[in-house]
Design an enzyme around this catalytic site. Structure first.
Site, PDB file in Angstrom:
ATOM      1  N   PRO A 148      -4.959  -0.402  18.553  1.00  7.11           N
ATOM      2  CA  PRO A 148      -4.592  -0.876  17.214  1.00  7.11           C
ATOM      3  C   PRO A 148      -4.757   0.150  16.093  1.00  7.11           C
ATOM      4  CG  PRO A 148      -6.610  -1.951  17.998  1.00  7.11           C
ATOM      5  CD  PRO A 148      -6.100  -1.133  19.125  1.00  7.11           C
ATOM      6  N   TYR A 165       3.456   6.542  10.100  1.00 12.15           N
ATOM      7  CA  TYR A 165       2.615   5.409   9.672  1.00 12.15           C
ATOM      8  C   TYR A 165       3.443   4.307   9.024  1.00 12.15           C
ATOM      9  CZ  TYR A 165      -1.595   2.982   8.275  1.00 12.15           C
ATOM     10  OH  TYR A 165      -2.578   2.036   8.145  1.00 12.15           O
ATOM     11  N   HIS A 189       0.847  -1.204   0.000  1.00 12.77           N
ATOM     12  CA  HIS A 189       0.000   0.000   0.000  1.00 12.77           C
ATOM     13  C   HIS A 189       0.879   1.249   0.000  1.00 12.77           C
ATOM     14  CE1 HIS A 189      -4.018  -1.812   1.571  1.00 12.77           C
ATOM     15  NE2 HIS A 189      -3.458  -2.533   0.625  1.00 12.77           N
ATOM     16  N   TYR A 218      -9.575   5.061   6.980  1.00 13.47           N
ATOM     17  CA  TYR A 218      -9.876   5.391   8.371  1.00 13.47           C
ATOM     18  C   TYR A 218     -10.960   6.458   8.330  1.00 13.47           C
ATOM     19  CZ  TYR A 218      -5.483   3.224   9.952  1.00 13.47           C
ATOM     20  OH  TYR A 218      -4.469   2.346  10.227  1.00 13.47           O
ATOM     21  N   LYS A 274       0.505  -0.557  15.197  1.00 15.72           N
ATOM     22  CA  LYS A 274       1.901  -0.566  15.629  1.00 15.72           C
ATOM     23  C   LYS A 274       2.305  -1.763  16.493  1.00 15.72           C
ATOM     24  CE  LYS A 274       3.118   3.164  13.639  1.00 15.72           C
ATOM     25  NZ  LYS A 274       3.544   2.870  12.280  1.00 15.72           N
TER      26      LYS A 274
HETATM   27  C1  LIG Z   1      -7.792  -6.196  16.858  1.00 14.08           C
HETATM   28  C2  LIG Z   1      -6.305  -6.042  16.814  1.00 14.08           C
HETATM   29  C3  LIG Z   1      -5.732  -5.499  15.670  1.00 14.08           C
HETATM   30  C4  LIG Z   1      -4.355  -5.335  15.624  1.00 14.08           C
HETATM   31  N1  LIG Z   1      -3.821  -4.798  14.490  1.00 14.08           N
HETATM   32  C5  LIG Z   1      -2.496  -4.612  14.416  1.00 14.08           C
HETATM   33  C6  LIG Z   1      -1.883  -4.122  13.200  1.00 14.08           C
HETATM   34  O1  LIG Z   1      -2.530  -3.872  12.184  1.00 14.08           O
HETATM   35  N2  LIG Z   1      -0.526  -3.964  13.187  1.00 14.08           N
HETATM   36  C7  LIG Z   1       0.232  -4.273  14.283  1.00 14.08           C
HETATM   37  O2  LIG Z   1       1.465  -4.097  14.222  1.00 14.08           O
HETATM   38  N3  LIG Z   1      -0.312  -4.782  15.440  1.00 14.08           N
HETATM   39  C8  LIG Z   1      -1.636  -4.962  15.541  1.00 14.08           C
HETATM   40  N4  LIG Z   1      -2.173  -5.513  16.674  1.00 14.08           N
HETATM   41  C9  LIG Z   1      -1.305  -5.879  17.801  1.00 14.08           C
HETATM   42  C10 LIG Z   1      -0.585  -7.231  17.621  1.00 14.08           C
HETATM   43  O3  LIG Z   1      -1.528  -8.256  17.372  1.00 14.08           O
HETATM   44  C11 LIG Z   1       0.238  -7.566  18.887  1.00 14.08           C
HETATM   45  O4  LIG Z   1       0.999  -6.441  19.224  1.00 14.08           O
HETATM   46  C12 LIG Z   1       1.153  -8.776  18.675  1.00 14.08           C
HETATM   47  O5  LIG Z   1       0.413  -9.965  18.708  1.00 14.08           O
HETATM   48  C13 LIG Z   1       2.233  -8.849  19.766  1.00 14.08           C
HETATM   49  O6  LIG Z   1       2.961 -10.041  19.639  1.00 14.08           O
HETATM   50  P1  LIG Z   1       3.614 -10.710  20.938  1.00 14.08           P
HETATM   51  O7  LIG Z   1       4.324 -11.922  20.441  1.00 14.08           O
HETATM   52  O8  LIG Z   1       4.378  -9.692  21.689  1.00 14.08           O
HETATM   53  O9  LIG Z   1       2.397 -11.097  21.875  1.00 14.08           O
HETATM   54  P2  LIG Z   1       1.241 -12.154  21.649  1.00 14.08           P
HETATM   55  O10 LIG Z   1       0.832 -12.222  20.227  1.00 14.08           O
HETATM   56  O11 LIG Z   1       0.210 -11.855  22.684  1.00 14.08           O
HETATM   57  O12 LIG Z   1       1.920 -13.552  22.003  1.00 14.08           O
HETATM   58  C14 LIG Z   1       2.252 -13.915  23.330  1.00 14.08           C
HETATM   59  C15 LIG Z   1       2.277 -15.422  23.449  1.00 14.08           C
HETATM   60  O13 LIG Z   1       2.663 -15.785  24.764  1.00 14.08           O
HETATM   61  C16 LIG Z   1       1.828 -16.841  25.232  1.00 14.08           C
HETATM   62  N5  LIG Z   1       1.787 -16.781  26.696  1.00 14.08           N
HETATM   63  C17 LIG Z   1       1.141 -15.863  27.476  1.00 14.08           C
HETATM   64  N6  LIG Z   1       1.359 -16.124  28.773  1.00 14.08           N
HETATM   65  C18 LIG Z   1       2.155 -17.205  28.819  1.00 14.08           C
HETATM   66  C19 LIG Z   1       2.721 -17.955  29.889  1.00 14.08           C
HETATM   67  N7  LIG Z   1       2.505 -17.610  31.178  1.00 14.08           N
HETATM   68  N8  LIG Z   1       3.475 -19.016  29.599  1.00 14.08           N
HETATM   69  C20 LIG Z   1       3.708 -19.371  28.300  1.00 14.08           C
HETATM   70  N9  LIG Z   1       3.203 -18.695  27.235  1.00 14.08           N
HETATM   71  C21 LIG Z   1       2.429 -17.632  27.504  1.00 14.08           C
HETATM   72  C22 LIG Z   1       0.486 -16.573  24.569  1.00 14.08           C
HETATM   73  O14 LIG Z   1      -0.304 -17.722  24.476  1.00 14.08           O
HETATM   74  C23 LIG Z   1       0.918 -16.042  23.199  1.00 14.08           C
HETATM   75  O15 LIG Z   1       1.046 -17.084  22.251  1.00 14.08           O
HETATM   76  C24 LIG Z   1      -3.543  -5.716  16.745  1.00 14.08           C
HETATM   77  C25 LIG Z   1      -4.119  -6.275  17.883  1.00 14.08           C
HETATM   78  C26 LIG Z   1      -5.487  -6.441  17.934  1.00 14.08           C
HETATM   79  C27 LIG Z   1      -6.080  -7.050  19.159  1.00 14.08           C
END
Ligand SMILES: Cc1cc2nc3c(=O)[nH]c(=O)nc-3n(C[C@H](O)[C@H](O)[C@H](O)COP(=O)(O)OP(=O)(O)OC[C@H]3O[C@@H](n4cnc5c(N)ncnc54)[C@H](O)[C@@H]3O)c2cc1C
Length: 398
Positions: free
Chosen positions: A301, A393, A80, A209, A305
């Site tokens: 969201p 962005y 995009h 948006y 980011k």
């Molecule tokens: C509706 C929505 C839209 C979004 N859109 C965007 C977007 O367009 N662009 C963007 O950059 N971000 C977006 N995000 C944010 C993005 O999804 C998260 O920031 C991202 O998933 C972070 O990754 P992570 O690995 O840090 O955490 P998570 O994806 O939460 O992964 C953490 C993992 O740790 C595991 N875990 C938790 N506790 C424990 C424990 N005690 N022991 C063992 N394992 C555990 C969980 O099961 C999970 O698998 C969006 C979020 C939402 C909700």
């Protein structure tokens, strides 16, 4: 009574959480010859079914490509070069590519990023434990930290040099930093989002948006045939409050007529409610444990980011660990907090700003609405303002 560990393992970096942050960290370390083990609470199927992020910054895509994860991203990712802001019945396009000297964003679902990482980890023979229960970090302020957990009814112990807490907002890692040395900054917004995945082509090739008195809308997509919509909703709403008919009707009312005329209704595949909040925990490390991704911070969201920040944290952390093992250089480990938090706060600022700019705040009255409209008018009428928006962005430098 605590069970004695039945099985003892050893690795260099013990990673809690197999979401995007944990998987990518393990992948980058492995490419540099640093061993790790991932302990994930859920099943692999559960992790792979989570539908969340969709917009990847230029720097995120460059990093994934450099890490050998770019093939499917380049085939299936939607490039995009612009983004659209709709308000007061009109649509204004911000030309990201022209304003940033060639940078773009790529729409590529988090589910696909996670699948690509799993495939890469599988081919490398990575050690991952799914359904690891009651993961607990120990002795993080010593040179010999370890993790304990239960798996298939047995107690296990994982000895390691470092622990990476990549376990998301509700994980255990952050809680192990003593509250006396932890500062948490939080802002809760007075609304949430209803997210709908629908089997219909999106109304536009690029994201829209929309700010409207009835509430915010984001028209996004996962592919040319799958739309992803988000609507501002009341905090207490549940997916059951949003049957398909209500959703399509409300969506069209909030969009300018030129856009709503192009909306194609279709069956929803998934619906979820997300409360919106900004949260940053400082510091992101304690002794030999480091927090990365949602474990340390959450952004609403709106700015897309969250996943991108997880990637930048992991880049800084993997660079630091690799420098330590290659050259005995601790500089990166010592500066991880400063480097990661500096980028986190800038993304937190942008996400907060875009959220407050585009949403309807029901209790804040007419003055706020007038200022909001003036700011949107200014943004789309000023090259300087659009450039600042575009720069944030597409993602600030990693
Ligand atoms: C509706 C929505 C839209 C979004 N859109 C965007 C977007 O367009 N662009 C963007 O950059 N971000 C977006 N995000 C944010 C993005 O999804 C998260 O920031 C991202 O998933 C972070 O990754 P992570 O690995 O840090 O955490 P998570 O994806 O939460 O992964 C953490 C993992 O740790 C595991 N875990 C938790 N506790 C424990 C424990 N005690 N022991 C063992 N394992 C555990 C969980 O099961 C999970 O698998 C969006 C979020 C939402 C909700």
């Amino acid at each position: 009574m605590t069970k004695a560990p039945a099985h003892r393992m050893k690795t260099t970096v013990g990673i809690i959480g197999g979401g995007p942050a944990g998987l990518l960290l393990s992948h980058l370390l492995d490419r540099a010859g640093v061993d790790s083990v991932i302990l994930e609470r859920q099943t692999r199927a559960y992790v792979l079914s989570r539908i969340r992020a969709g917009v990847l910054e230029q720097g995120t895509c460059d990093l994934l490509r450099a890490a050998g994860l770019g093939d499917r991203l380049d085939q299936e990712g939607l490039r995009h070069s612009g983004v659209n802001l709709a308000f007061q019945g009109k649509v204004a396009r911000i030309d990201l590519e022209a304003l940033t000297g060639g940078k773009v964003v790529t729409v590529y679902g988090q589910t696909k990023v996670t699948e690509d990482l799993y495939n890469a980890r599988d081919s490398a023979g990575a050690r991952m434990v799914h359904e690891a229960k009651d993961v607990q970090p120990h002795d993080i302020e010593t040179e010999a930290p370890y993790l304990t957990f239960e798996h298939e009814g047995l107690a296990h112990r994982l000895d390691c040099d470092f622990i990476a807490s990549c376990d998301g907002h509700h994980g255990i890692g952050r809680q192990m930093i003593p509250s006396s040395s932890r500062n948490e900054f939080e802002l809760r917004y007075p609304f949430g989002w209803i997210g709908v995945l629908a089997k219909t082509p999106p109304p536009n090739e690029e994201l829209i948006y929309a700010s409207h008195q009835r509430g915010f809308v984001l028209c996004s997509m996962r592919s040319e045939t799958i739309s992803r919509y988000y609507l501002q909703a009341a905090l207490q709403d549940t997916p059951e409050d949003w049957p398909d008919d209500r959703f399509w009707d409300e969506l069209k009312q909030r969009l300018p007529s030129e856009v709503s005329a192009t909306v194609i209704e279709g069956p929803s595949i998934e619906k979820s409610i997300t409360p919106l909040r900004s949260f940053v925990s400082e510091p992101l490390s304690n002794g030999r444990m480091f927090l990365a991704g949602d474990a340390g911070h959450i952004v609403p969201p709106t700015g897309a980011k969250g996943l991108n920040l997880a990637v930048s944290d992991v880049k800084y952390l993997s660079d630091a660990l690799i420098a330590y093992y290659r050259h005995g250089d601790e500089t990166g480990l010592k500066s991880y907090d400063r480097l990661a938090l500096s980028r986190v706060w800038k993304a937190a600022r942008f996400s907060w700003h875009l959220t407050t700019l585009m949403h309807h705040f029901p209790d804040e009255g007419a003055f706020r609405e007038k200022v909001q409209k003036a700011e949107l008018d200014y943004l789309v009428g000023s090259k300087a303002a659009m450039t600042a928006f575009a720069e944030n962005y597409v993602g600030l430098p990693l």
